[in-house]
Design a protein around this motif. Structure first.
Motif, PDB file in Angstrom:
ATOM      1  N   ALA A  74      57.479   6.048  24.286  1.00  0.00           N
ATOM      2  CA  ALA A  74      56.881   4.710  24.338  1.00  0.00           C
ATOM      3  C   ALA A  74      57.762   3.753  25.130  1.00  0.00           C
ATOM      4  O   ALA A  74      57.253   2.953  25.929  1.00  0.00           O
ATOM      5  CB  ALA A  74      56.656   4.181  22.924  1.00  0.00           C
ATOM      6  N   VAL A  75      59.061   3.826  24.910  1.00  0.00           N
ATOM      7  CA  VAL A  75      59.980   2.951  25.659  1.00  0.00           C
ATOM      8  C   VAL A  75      59.864   3.241  27.146  1.00  0.00           C
ATOM      9  O   VAL A  75      59.817   2.323  27.972  1.00  0.00           O
ATOM     10  CB  VAL A  75      61.437   3.129  25.154  1.00  0.00           C
ATOM     11  N   GLY A  76      59.778   4.508  27.488  1.00  0.00           N
ATOM     12  CA  GLY A  76      59.614   4.877  28.901  1.00  0.00           C
ATOM     13  C   GLY A  76      58.332   4.341  29.485  1.00  0.00           C
ATOM     14  O   GLY A  76      58.295   3.825  30.609  1.00  0.00           O
ATOM     15  N   GLU A  77      57.248   4.431  28.715  1.00  0.00           N
ATOM     16  CA  GLU A  77      55.954   3.936  29.200  1.00  0.00           C
ATOM     17  C   GLU A  77      55.942   2.412  29.331  1.00  0.00           C
ATOM     18  O   GLU A  77      55.340   1.870  30.246  1.00  0.00           O
ATOM     19  CB  GLU A  77      54.830   4.386  28.257  1.00  0.00           C
ATOM     20  N   LEU A  78      56.613   1.733  28.421  1.00  0.00           N
ATOM     21  CA  LEU A  78      56.612   0.269  28.454  1.00  0.00           C
ATOM     22  C   LEU A  78      57.507  -0.278  29.563  1.00  0.00           C
ATOM     23  O   LEU A  78      57.288  -1.402  30.032  1.00  0.00           O
ATOM     24  CB  LEU A  78      57.042  -0.304  27.103  1.00  0.00           C
ATOM     25  N   THR A  79      58.505   0.484  29.946  1.00  0.00           N
ATOM     26  CA  THR A  79      59.395  -0.004  31.000  1.00  0.00           C
ATOM     27  C   THR A  79      58.872   0.333  32.393  1.00  0.00           C
ATOM     28  O   THR A  79      59.434  -0.104  33.390  1.00  0.00           O
ATOM     29  CB  THR A  79      60.817   0.582  30.837  1.00  0.00           C
ATOM     30  N   ALA A  80      57.804   1.134  32.444  1.00  0.00           N
ATOM     31  CA  ALA A  80      57.210   1.473  33.738  1.00  0.00           C
ATOM     32  C   ALA A  80      56.632   0.202  34.376  1.00  0.00           C
ATOM     33  O   ALA A  80      56.299  -0.768  33.695  1.00  0.00           O
ATOM     34  CB  ALA A  80      56.111   2.515  33.558  1.00  0.00           C
ATOM     35  N   ALA A  81      56.513   0.265  35.653  1.00  0.00           N
ATOM     36  CA  ALA A  81      55.996  -0.897  36.390  1.00  0.00           C
ATOM     37  C   ALA A  81      54.575  -1.211  35.959  1.00  0.00           C
ATOM     38  O   ALA A  81      53.798  -0.324  35.625  1.00  0.00           O
ATOM     39  CB  ALA A  81      56.044  -0.622  37.888  1.00  0.00           C
ATOM     40  N   GLY A  82      54.244  -2.467  35.979  1.00  0.00           N
ATOM     41  CA  GLY A  82      52.900  -2.908  35.627  1.00  0.00           C
ATOM     42  C   GLY A  82      52.906  -4.401  35.390  1.00  0.00           C
ATOM     43  O   GLY A  82      53.956  -5.032  35.248  1.00  0.00           O
ATOM     44  N   THR A  83      51.731  -4.948  35.322  1.00  0.00           N
ATOM     45  CA  THR A  83      51.624  -6.388  35.083  1.00  0.00           C
ATOM     46  C   THR A  83      51.921  -6.676  33.617  1.00  0.00           C
ATOM     47  O   THR A  83      51.834  -5.777  32.768  1.00  0.00           O
ATOM     48  CB  THR A  83      50.201  -6.894  35.418  1.00  0.00           C
ATOM     49  N   PRO A  84      52.263  -7.914  33.289  1.00  0.00           N
ATOM     50  CA  PRO A  84      52.502  -8.248  31.884  1.00  0.00           C
ATOM     51  C   PRO A  84      51.283  -7.952  31.005  1.00  0.00           C
ATOM     52  O   PRO A  84      51.426  -7.516  29.868  1.00  0.00           O
ATOM     53  CB  PRO A  84      52.812  -9.752  31.919  1.00  0.00           C
ATOM     54  N   GLU A  85      50.099  -8.157  31.535  1.00  0.00           N
ATOM     55  CA  GLU A  85      48.882  -7.877  30.763  1.00  0.00           C
ATOM     56  C   GLU A  85      48.749  -6.378  30.468  1.00  0.00           C
ATOM     57  O   GLU A  85      48.363  -5.973  29.375  1.00  0.00           O
ATOM     58  CB  GLU A  85      47.628  -8.373  31.500  1.00  0.00           C
ATOM     59  N   GLU A  86      49.041  -5.576  31.493  1.00  0.00           N
ATOM     60  CA  GLU A  86      48.982  -4.110  31.313  1.00  0.00           C
ATOM     61  C   GLU A  86      50.018  -3.647  30.288  1.00  0.00           C
ATOM     62  O   GLU A  86      49.730  -2.789  29.447  1.00  0.00           O
ATOM     63  CB  GLU A  86      49.213  -3.395  32.655  1.00  0.00           C
ATOM     64  N   LYS A  87      51.203  -4.229  30.352  1.00  0.00           N
ATOM     65  CA  LYS A  87      52.253  -3.868  29.397  1.00  0.00           C
ATOM     66  C   LYS A  87      51.864  -4.279  27.976  1.00  0.00           C
ATOM     67  O   LYS A  87      52.089  -3.535  27.031  1.00  0.00           O
ATOM     68  CB  LYS A  87      53.583  -4.500  29.799  1.00  0.00           C
ATOM     69  N   ALA A  88      51.265  -5.441  27.820  1.00  0.00           N
ATOM     70  CA  ALA A  88      50.835  -5.915  26.500  1.00  0.00           C
ATOM     71  C   ALA A  88      49.744  -4.997  25.941  1.00  0.00           C
ATOM     72  O   ALA A  88      49.761  -4.642  24.754  1.00  0.00           O
ATOM     73  CB  ALA A  88      50.347  -7.358  26.577  1.00  0.00           C
TER      74      ALA A  88
END
Length: 144
Positions: A74-88
């Protein structure tokens, strides 16, 4: 003369005491056999409870290992590039999945505990019932 330890509890021989009891109409061998069965039932129930405990501990270790792997992923997926909305949105999905998995693990462990307790209790319940039948039969034998 026999050497003694000085401890009266270590020198006590219950079979000698029981053998010395001569109560008319009471079959001491039947009582001894019944008590032996009681001890065997308690031993079997304890063994089942212990094996159940071991299985639960093993499963808890597996759950912990899986949770650690899931958190790292999960930490790896959350630190991947993306917009703040995508990360949320991704974070919400991960939290939901983790919550559902935790509930499933809790349910599984609870069922394992209940099964172990039920199996041990069934052994003891059967032995108590059998023991009462033995007492009833012994009483009927002395009357007859």
């Amino acid at each position: 003369m026999a050497k003694t330890s000085g401890n009266p509890f270590l020198e006590f021989d219950p079979s000698k005491l029981i053998g010395d009891l001569k109560v008319p109409g009471v079959d001491i061998e039947t009582i001894i056999a019944s008590q032996r069965k009681n001890i065997e039932a308690v031993t079997a129930a304890n063994q089942l409870a212990y094996e159940g405990f071991q299985a639960i501990v093993r499963r808890q270790a597996e759950v912990l290992r899986n949770v650690t792997e899931d958190v790292n992923r999960a930490v790896g997926e959350l630190t991947a590039a993306g917009t703040p909305e995508e990360k949320a949105a991704k974070q919400a999905d991960l939290v939901k999945a983790a919550f559902e998995k935790s509930l499933a693990n809790i349910r599984e462990l609870s069922e394992m505990i209940a099964k172990s307790n039920t199996e041990a209790a069934e052994i003891l319940t059967k032995r108590v019932s059998d023991s009462l039948d033995e007492v009833k039969a012994a009483i009927a034998k002395t009357k007859g």
